[in-house]
Structure formats: C-alpha cells, structure tokens
Motif scaffolding. Sequence first.
Motif, PDB file in Angstrom:
ATOM      1  N   VAL A  34      -2.764  -3.435  -9.892  1.00 24.11           N
ATOM      2  CA  VAL A  34      -3.144  -2.096  -9.424  1.00 24.11           C
ATOM      3  C   VAL A  34      -2.170  -1.023  -9.913  1.00 24.11           C
ATOM      4  N   ARG A  35      -2.731   0.067 -10.458  1.00 19.46           N
ATOM      5  CA  ARG A  35      -1.937   1.193 -10.945  1.00 19.46           C
ATOM      6  C   ARG A  35      -2.030   2.413 -10.030  1.00 19.46           C
ATOM      7  N   LEU A  36      -3.166   2.547  -9.330  1.00 23.31           N
ATOM      8  CA  LEU A  36      -3.391   3.689  -8.442  1.00 23.31           C
ATOM      9  C   LEU A  36      -4.305   3.266  -7.308  1.00 23.31           C
ATOM     10  N   VAL A  37      -3.939   3.628  -6.086  1.00 19.20           N
ATOM     11  CA  VAL A  37      -4.793   3.383  -4.924  1.00 19.20           C
ATOM     12  C   VAL A  37      -5.339   4.725  -4.454  1.00 19.20           C
ATOM     13  N   ILE A  38      -6.644   4.765  -4.230  1.00 16.17           N
ATOM     14  CA  ILE A  38      -7.289   5.968  -3.718  1.00 16.17           C
ATOM     15  C   ILE A  38      -7.798   5.656  -2.321  1.00 16.17           C
ATOM     16  N   LEU A  39      -7.275   6.405  -1.341  1.00  9.52           N
ATOM     17  CA  LEU A  39      -7.692   6.241   0.046  1.00  9.52           C
ATOM     18  C   LEU A  39      -8.666   7.348   0.403  1.00  9.52           C
ATOM     19  N   ALA A  40      -9.758   6.994   1.053  1.00 10.02           N
ATOM     20  CA  ALA A  40     -10.689   8.016   1.525  1.00 10.02           C
ATOM     21  C   ALA A  40     -10.004   8.812   2.629  1.00 10.02           C
ATOM     22  N   GLU A  41     -10.338  10.094   2.707  1.00  6.42           N
ATOM     23  CA  GLU A  41      -9.728  10.949   3.728  1.00  6.42           C
ATOM     24  C   GLU A  41     -10.125  10.521   5.136  1.00  6.42           C
ATOM     25  N   ASP A  42     -11.262   9.826   5.277  1.00  2.00           N
ATOM     26  CA  ASP A  42     -11.729   9.405   6.594  1.00  2.00           C
ATOM     27  C   ASP A  42     -11.487   7.910   6.858  1.00  2.00           C
ATOM     28  N   ILE A  43     -10.452   7.353   6.219  1.00  4.74           N
ATOM     29  CA  ILE A  43     -10.116   5.941   6.419  1.00  4.74           C
ATOM     30  C   ILE A  43      -9.713   5.702   7.880  1.00  4.74           C
ATOM     31  N   SER A  44     -10.052   4.522   8.404  1.00  4.68           N
ATOM     32  CA  SER A  44      -9.684   4.207   9.784  1.00  4.68           C
ATOM     33  C   SER A  44      -8.175   4.000   9.895  1.00  4.68           C
ATOM     34  N   GLU A  45      -7.670   4.212  11.081  1.00  3.64           N
ATOM     35  CA  GLU A  45      -6.224   4.112  11.306  1.00  3.64           C
ATOM     36  C   GLU A  45      -5.693   2.713  10.984  1.00  3.64           C
ATOM     37  N   ASN A  46      -6.417   1.685  11.413  1.00  6.68           N
ATOM     38  CA  ASN A  46      -5.970   0.310  11.157  1.00  6.68           C
ATOM     39  C   ASN A  46      -5.958  -0.020   9.671  1.00  6.68           C
ATOM     40  N   SER A  47      -7.019   0.374   8.972  1.00  4.65           N
ATOM     41  CA  SER A  47      -7.082   0.116   7.532  1.00  4.65           C
ATOM     42  C   SER A  47      -5.961   0.847   6.809  1.00  4.65           C
ATOM     43  N   GLU A  48      -5.714   2.088   7.205  1.00  2.00           N
ATOM     44  CA  GLU A  48      -4.657   2.864   6.572  1.00  2.00           C
ATOM     45  C   GLU A  48      -3.296   2.219   6.796  1.00  2.00           C
ATOM     46  N   LYS A  49      -3.038   1.768   8.012  1.00  2.00           N
ATOM     47  CA  LYS A  49      -1.760   1.107   8.309  1.00  2.00           C
ATOM     48  C   LYS A  49      -1.569  -0.130   7.439  1.00  2.00           C
ATOM     49  N   LYS A  50      -2.632  -0.936   7.359  1.00  2.00           N
ATOM     50  CA  LYS A  50      -2.559  -2.184   6.599  1.00  2.00           C
ATOM     51  C   LYS A  50      -2.328  -1.923   5.110  1.00  2.00           C
ATOM     52  N   ILE A  51      -3.090  -0.999   4.535  1.00  2.00           N
ATOM     53  CA  ILE A  51      -2.965  -0.764   3.092  1.00  2.00           C
ATOM     54  C   ILE A  51      -1.662  -0.037   2.760  1.00  2.00           C
ATOM     55  N   MET A  52      -1.206   0.862   3.638  1.00  2.00           N
ATOM     56  CA  MET A  52       0.056   1.572   3.388  1.00  2.00           C
ATOM     57  C   MET A  52       1.236   0.604   3.389  1.00  2.00           C
ATOM     58  N   LYS A  53       1.166  -0.419   4.199  1.00  2.00           N
ATOM     59  CA  LYS A  53       2.220  -1.433   4.210  1.00  2.00           C
ATOM     60  C   LYS A  53       2.300  -2.113   2.837  1.00  2.00           C
ATOM     61  N   GLU A  54       1.135  -2.435   2.272  1.00  2.00           N
ATOM     62  CA  GLU A  54       1.091  -3.070   0.951  1.00  2.00           C
ATOM     63  C   GLU A  54       1.520  -2.100  -0.153  1.00  2.00           C
TER      64      GLU A  54
END
Length: 103
Positions: A34-54
């Motif tokens: 992976v070179r770039l991760v794109i997060l949707a602005e309306d991502i759920s809190e749990n998903s955001e926490k999990k992916i931000m950790k990675e």
Amino acid sequence: MRKKIDSYLGFAKKSGNLISGVNTCSFGMAKGRVRLVILAEDISENSEKKIMKEIRKYGVTYVKYGKGEEMSHMVGESGRSVFAVCDDNFAKVILDEINGRSE
C-alpha cells in the motif's frame, strides 16, 4: 477536480492497484503493497480506529476524501469506507489531485 479523482480511482481499480475494506487494506499494508490509504469522510469510529492503528504502524500516507457510498459505487463495490492505492504513480497523482496540486 472530483471527476479526475474518480477516473484515477477507476483506472487504479481496473489495473489491480486499488483494494478496499478495512481488513484487506490492513493486510496490504502488512505486505508492504500500500502506497496511499483513502478514508471516506463518513467512516465509522471503530473502522477508523482500526485502520489508523495500522496506518501508524506501517507509516503509510493517508487522506480523508468523499463519502463512502459514492466511492464504493465508483469502484464497483458496496459499503466500503477504506480504499488503498498500491501503485506509486497512482498514489501520487490521486494525492496531488485531492490536495489541489494538479499540474
């Protein structure tokens, strides 16, 4: 601008350089693809926490952009809020376009 980003994401998907979903993107980061991760602005809190950790763990560049449903539809998926670009050139062009630095 939005139309260009949509096109680039579509090209990345067709060429096999775009993956989506929290678990798939996490696995891609672990493999070093992976070179770039794109997060949707309306991502759920749990998903955001999990992916931000990675993202922090692997030091991958990320950006928040668009609504999850729109982006999912654009790349032929449904219900996704995390997308990862696996090609350096696509990642650079998409990031520059999102940040308003198109050439």
